[in-house]
Write an enzyme that holds these catalytic residues in place. Structure first.
Site, PDB file in Angstrom:
ATOM      1  CD  GLU A 169      39.486  36.110  64.258  1.00 22.01           C
ATOM      2  OE1 GLU A 169      39.459  36.411  63.038  1.00 22.01           O
ATOM      3  OE2 GLU A 169      39.995  37.034  65.130  1.00 22.01           O
TER       4      GLU A 169
ATOM      5  CD  GLU B 148      47.381  35.656  64.314  1.00 22.95           C
ATOM      6  OE1 GLU B 148      47.724  36.777  63.777  1.00 22.95           O
ATOM      7  OE2 GLU B 148      46.294  34.970  64.183  1.00 22.95           O
TER       8      GLU B 148
ATOM      9  N   GLY C 109      45.995  42.015  61.708  1.00 22.92           N
ATOM     10  CA  GLY C 109      44.326  42.257  61.259  1.00 22.92           C
ATOM     11  C   GLY C 109      43.995  43.502  60.939  1.00 22.92           C
TER      12      GLY C 109
ATOM     13  CG  HIS D  64      42.697  33.465  62.495  1.00 20.88           C
ATOM     14  ND1 HIS D  64      42.015  33.799  63.515  1.00 20.88           N
ATOM     15  CD2 HIS D  64      43.639  34.605  62.439  1.00 20.88           C
ATOM     16  CE1 HIS D  64      42.259  35.177  63.847  1.00 20.88           C
ATOM     17  NE2 HIS D  64      43.298  35.452  63.117  1.00 20.88           N
TER      18      HIS D  64
ATOM     19  N   GLY E 183      43.057  41.514  68.457  1.00 20.75           N
ATOM     20  CA  GLY E 183      41.936  42.637  68.385  1.00 20.75           C
ATOM     21  C   GLY E 183      41.903  43.232  69.686  1.00 20.75           C
TER      22      GLY E 183
ATOM     23  CG  ASN F 292      43.086  37.677  58.727  1.00 18.65           C
ATOM     24  OD1 ASN F 292      42.568  37.556  57.713  1.00 18.65           O
ATOM     25  ND2 ASN F 292      43.250  37.219  59.960  1.00 18.65           N
ATOM     26  CD1 TRP F 293      42.894  43.161  55.109  1.00 20.96           C
ATOM     27  CD2 TRP F 293      41.319  43.659  53.035  1.00 20.96           C
ATOM     28  NE1 TRP F 293      43.440  44.440  54.198  1.00 20.96           N
ATOM     29  CE2 TRP F 293      42.499  44.728  53.239  1.00 20.96           C
ATOM     30  CE3 TRP F 293      40.440  43.740  52.361  1.00 20.96           C
ATOM     31  CZ2 TRP F 293      42.615  45.499  52.111  1.00 20.96           C
ATOM     32  CZ3 TRP F 293      40.526  44.738  51.305  1.00 20.96           C
ATOM     33  CH2 TRP F 293      41.694  45.540  51.103  1.00 20.96           C
ATOM     34  CE  LYS F 294      41.498  39.062  62.280  1.00 21.27           C
ATOM     35  NZ  LYS F 294      41.440  39.276  63.542  1.00 21.27           N
TER      36      LYS F 294
ATOM     37  CB  SER G 236      47.215  44.073  69.371  1.00 20.60           C
ATOM     38  OG  SER G 236      45.881  43.609  69.817  1.00 20.60           O
TER      39      SER G 236
HETATM   40  P1  PGA Z   1      44.638  41.903  64.998  1.00 19.45           P
HETATM   41  O1  PGA Z   1      44.525  40.429  64.213  1.00 19.45           O
HETATM   42  O2  PGA Z   1      45.943  42.347  64.282  1.00 19.45           O
HETATM   43  O3  PGA Z   1      43.469  42.762  64.626  1.00 19.45           O
HETATM   44  O4  PGA Z   1      44.989  41.844  66.521  1.00 19.45           O
HETATM   45  C1  PGA Z   1      45.608  39.616  64.136  1.00 19.45           C
HETATM   46  C2  PGA Z   1      44.950  38.282  63.502  1.00 19.45           C
HETATM   47  O5  PGA Z   1      43.904  37.994  63.933  1.00 19.45           O
HETATM   48  O6  PGA Z   1      45.557  37.952  62.801  1.00 19.45           O
END
Ligand code: PGA
Length: 249
Positions: A95, A163, A230, A93, A169, A9-11, A209
């Site tokens: 976010e 998640e 991510g 997600h 993150g 997931n590149w966000k 993470s």
């Molecule tokens: P992260 O993000 O691997 O940077 O913790 C995972 C995600 O939000 O899908």
């Protein structure tokens, strides 16, 4: 059996220059056992699809609108994402839930639209730290699963990503037992709702993470069928060892 899935997931990261990362992944993982998915920002989907047309990498989007078309300035429909080269869409997600106040019902409506357009869905759920500390994790997961996953799914077009919000993150990861507990619970709840055959086919990803150093241990947990990654999916150098760890299971 379920095909393992390494999803990146590149966000809100990536411009044209980063297409080279996808090109490297596609070249490096020809013949991969696992399915490899990159969800770049929507602006890169079409160009990425020209790179991935014949290789081992499939593409996903990070959100879609619940309507098929119309007066929704700035939004993108599921059919548009499919047209641009996506075969999956990540929905719900944390976010999106946090930044855009998306509720379970919004996620479910988006999932129905995506499935109707022919996309597969990766529906995300997870608890906040206070919820875990209060012992409410499984209740939260149960209600997100009930509310965010529509009835019209199949084992093939549904992926669920567990998640924990506090692990995204942050470099913090739940214990292997904690991950296993949630994934076992998800499988059991899916079975109750959709029956054993469907539940057995749904892939359950862990996200939060994941990196090269912890991937192997996480992938060895029963009922973990891959990861939603991510930060460590942004470069081929970081993502490749994670894909290799999944392939080695
Ligand atoms: P992260 O993000 O691997 O940077 O913790 C995972 C995600 O939000 O899908």
């Amino acid at each position: 059996m379920r095909r393992k899935l390494a999803a990146g997931n590149w966000k809100m990261n990536g411009t044209s220059a980063d297409l080279a990362q996808i090109e490297t992944l596609a070249r490096t993982h020809v013949g991969a056992i696992s399915e490899i998915l990159i969800a770049p920002p929507a602006t890169l989907l079409h160009r990425a699809s020209e790179i991935t047309r014949t290789g081992p990498v499939t593409l996903g989007a990070q959100d879609c609108h619940a309507s098929g078309s119309g007066a929704h300035t700035g939004d993108i429909s599921a059919a548009m994402l499919l047209d641009a080269g996506a075969s999956y869409v990540i929905l719900g997600h944390s976010e999106r839930r946090g930044d855009h106040a998306e509720q379970d019902s919004d996620v479910s409506a988006k999932a129905s639209a995506a499935l109707g357009a022919g996309l597969r869905v990766i529906i995300c759920m997870g608890e906040a730290l206070q919820e875990r500390e209060a012992g409410n994790t499984l209740d939260i997961i149960a209600s997100q699963l009930a509310g965010s996953v529509p009835d019209d799914v199949s084992g093939e077009n549904l992926v669920i990503a567990y998640e924990p919000i506090w692990a995204i993150g942050t470099g913090k990861v739940p214990s292997l037992a904690q991950i296993g507990e949630v994934h076992d619970f998800l499988r059991a709840r899916l079975e109750q709702r959709f029956g054993a055959q469907t539940a057995r086919a749904v892939r359950l990803l862990y996200g939060g993470s994941v990196k090269a150093a912890n991937a192997e241990q996480i992938f060895a947990i029963p009922n973990v069928d891959g990861a939603l990654v991510g930060g460590a999916s942004l470069t081929a150098d970081d993502f490749t060892p994670i894909i290799n760890a999944l392939d080695a299971i």
